[in-house]
Write an enzyme that holds these catalytic residues in place. Structure first.
Site, mmCIF file in Angstrom:
data_model
loop_
_atom_site.group_PDB
_atom_site.id
_atom_site.type_symbol
_atom_site.label_atom_id
_atom_site.label_comp_id
_atom_site.label_asym_id
_atom_site.label_seq_id
_atom_site.Cartn_x
_atom_site.Cartn_y
_atom_site.Cartn_z
ATOM 1 N N SER A 109 -11.246 2.779 12.067
ATOM 2 C CA SER A 109 -11.563 4.171 11.759
ATOM 3 C C SER A 109 -10.582 5.097 12.486
ATOM 4 C CB SER A 109 -13.026 4.438 12.161
ATOM 5 O OG SER A 109 -13.454 5.679 11.720
ATOM 6 N N HIS A 156 -18.603 1.586 6.032
ATOM 7 C CA HIS A 156 -17.625 1.828 7.082
ATOM 8 C C HIS A 156 -17.963 1.049 8.352
ATOM 9 C CE1 HIS A 156 -14.428 4.024 8.955
ATOM 10 N NE2 HIS A 156 -15.209 4.550 9.851
ATOM 11 N N ASP A 200 -16.882 0.503 1.868
ATOM 12 C CA ASP A 200 -16.634 1.633 2.765
ATOM 13 C C ASP A 200 -16.236 2.838 1.916
ATOM 14 O OD1 ASP A 200 -15.755 3.473 4.632
ATOM 15 O OD2 ASP A 200 -14.389 2.113 5.664
#
Lengths: 374, 374
Positions: free
Chosen positions: A153, A351, A318
């Site tokens: 991320s 995610h 995601d």
């Protein structure tokens, strides 16, 4: 050769008494970075791996603080002896970034100019600023070149920025569930999160500590909403469905469904431990990240001078940083003739999959990192 | 035969002085429904169409209130002379549902038991309750059977419930961008919206009017977040991208990006005009809708006795009520051997597409409704 936890770990605070100039023009006269290290730095310092954290992460990547510590570090499934990021091979460094709220210099730290906490006066830092401070940390640790910089991320953005800003100081960049820049929708969710905090009457323009309060309501809402976006619709459905907390619908505004109970718990917990000013800063750090912007929007040009080899990983479900966003990075690297491996992992967990145990994911990481020469 | 607006319209408040028993067991001793009608009811009352509204809609479906009225009704592009829902052919009825805040009996109305507004005491109503009240409205208007009941999103749920609860009183059900029940993710977003309102210090357990305030902050956050989910990532990207409001990044927590400015505007506007108690109720109405629940979870069984013909419409980029959800309805109808047409419209504009002008969508609606016999 069984996997095991790194065991008991200790955090250290490293003081940097030279000023750092930030991207917004501000200078921090001095700063601390809170770090943890696992494994042993080899003689030529060629086995060092930097782990960069995402929005709510910190330096406590793996291990536990004492024998009865209930929780291990946030990436304990990934980092340890014989784990994909193998501490028998690598010297692994985790840090809390500048602006954070876990010991590194940030809004909770004393502002030398006033003798009081920075609070609302702590500057909005960028991924570039973080990488700069991490380079100072590398110098301090005697690491001329990272074997790898790894992150998921927002952590992946730091790995990417490392490859751009210090091409000769990073041999491998592992960019997981990340993006070359936020989409409009990403920015929109961050905006709502910030507005929830900024309009909380307990926010007091960021000086809540002086008022002896914390903008809990805002932080809670921000985290609850964020949480939905970290998870995928399917995974959420499998886990909670429409399961009720009690036997029947309540016909009031209390908790009917298990998912509500789960979100409240997540929000409450987060509001207890995370600093609101840090949350605001880091969502801006995310919004501002856009290395292509300095190259007329061309990611290809932004990556023209990188020397690192890349592993890029994405997760099918995601939708916050969808596989498409990872493929943009892969494409730009290929256009530059760079060395890049790409793994798109099938997952139901959105995610957050980058933090979860998954055989295909772990295998991809393990295999790639096995081939990293130290 | 050019399209034109229905012109100047007038709302009417219809009083129902017989009690209505709600699904939660409560009884409203009396209630009002605010309605608008367009076109003329034919002699055998066979041309009546009911338009059901979604979360923030109301009875003002088409036309304007006066010559200089800046805004037309919320579905003015769909309803009018020679428009897809053609008022030259149909007698069209729009209403504000029970629990609403636009004139029908709801939290803002006087509670006969206390002489004060219901406020927090207004019961959580269901789609079934709404359909029941709409049947009373049909009786009042002398309509034994609707030619069609039409709605998007939550409105489509009402059309579906009509077909289930009153199979002989509806010839056609038009179910647009809807779902047979909310997903876990849908419920999760509604929960965050409610929590933003419930934890706003100005909410005062729903009795904000007595305190002379409105939980504006909470409503604003709820609407901003909702708005993101009504739009698709691609459409948002095309419209706003990462365009800045000013020349450069601000490095503070003010508005950097145009999308932020847009969301704030939407949130501010909504918080001025919408009642928080109504918002809470209607999100619960959405959460509770699940006609299959009475049939051991079988949508097929829930729809076994419907007699209406169906048009089901979905939009490719709608991730709130994705095409999959519409297909569940289509499949259950087909399994029952019912008459159903399905149109999946390519669109970049997400859930909100059902309110927007789109040729393929308009054509599908127009064609289907042309073939409705009156």
């Amino acid at each position: 050769m069984s996997e095991s936890s790194i065991g008991i770990v200790t955090a250290q605070k490293i003081a940097f008494d030279t000023p750092i100039i930030l991207q917004n023009g501000d200078t921090l006269p001095r700063f601390d970075l809170m770090i943890e290290t696992y494994g042993t730095l080899n003689d030529n310092a060629s086995n060092a791996v930097l782990i960069c954290h995402a929005l709510s992460g910190n330096h406590h990547v793996a291990g536990r603080y004492h024998a009865s510590d209930k929780y291990a570090g946030w990436w304990d499934n990934m980092v340890g002896p014989n784990k994909p990021i193998d501490t028998n091979k690598f010297f692994v460094v985790g840090l809390n970034n500048l602006g954070g709220c876990h010991g590194s210099t940030g809004p909770l730290s004393e502002n030398p100019a006033t003798g009081k906490p920075y609070a609302a006066d702590f500057p909005v830092v960028t991924v570039k600023d973080w990488v700069k401070s991490q380079a100072a940390l590398a110098d301090y640790l005697g690491i001329k070149q990272w074997a790898a910089v790894i992150g998921g991320s927002l952590g992946g953005m730091q790995a990417l920025q490392w490859a751009i800003d210090f091409p000769d100081r990073i041999r491998h960049a592992v960019v997981i569930a990340s993006s070359p820049k936020l989409s409009t929708q990403n920015i929109a969710f961050n905006d709502v999160a910030r507005q929830a905090i900024l309009t909380d009457p307990d926010f007091h323009a960021g000086r809540y500590a002086e008022h002896g309060v914390v903008p809990r309501r805002g932080l809670r809402i921000a985290r609850m909403m964020g949480h939905i976006t970290y998870l995928a619709e399917k995974g959420l459905g499998l886990k909670f469905g429409r399961e009720l907390k009690e036997d029947a619908l309540r016909f009031d505004f209390g908790v009917d469904f298990q998912i509500e109970s789960y979100l409240h718990h997540q929000g409450d917990k987060f509001a207890e431990v995370f600093d609101a000013n840090t949350y605001l800063i880091i969502t801006k750090t995310l919004d501002y990240f856009d290395p292509a912007a300095d190259f007329s929007g061309s990611l290809k040009q932004a990556l023209a001078k990188v020397q690192a080899n890349f592993l890029v990983v994405s997760f099918s479900s995601d939708w916050r940083f969808a596989p498409d966003r990872s493929r943009e990075i892969v494409r730009a690297l290929i256009q530059n003739g760079k060395n890049v491996s790409y793994a798109e992992i099938e997952s139901l967990f959105g995610h957050d999959a980058f933090l979860l145990e998954d055989t295909a994911y772990m295998d991809a990481m393990r295999t790639y990192l096995k081939n990293v020469k130290v």
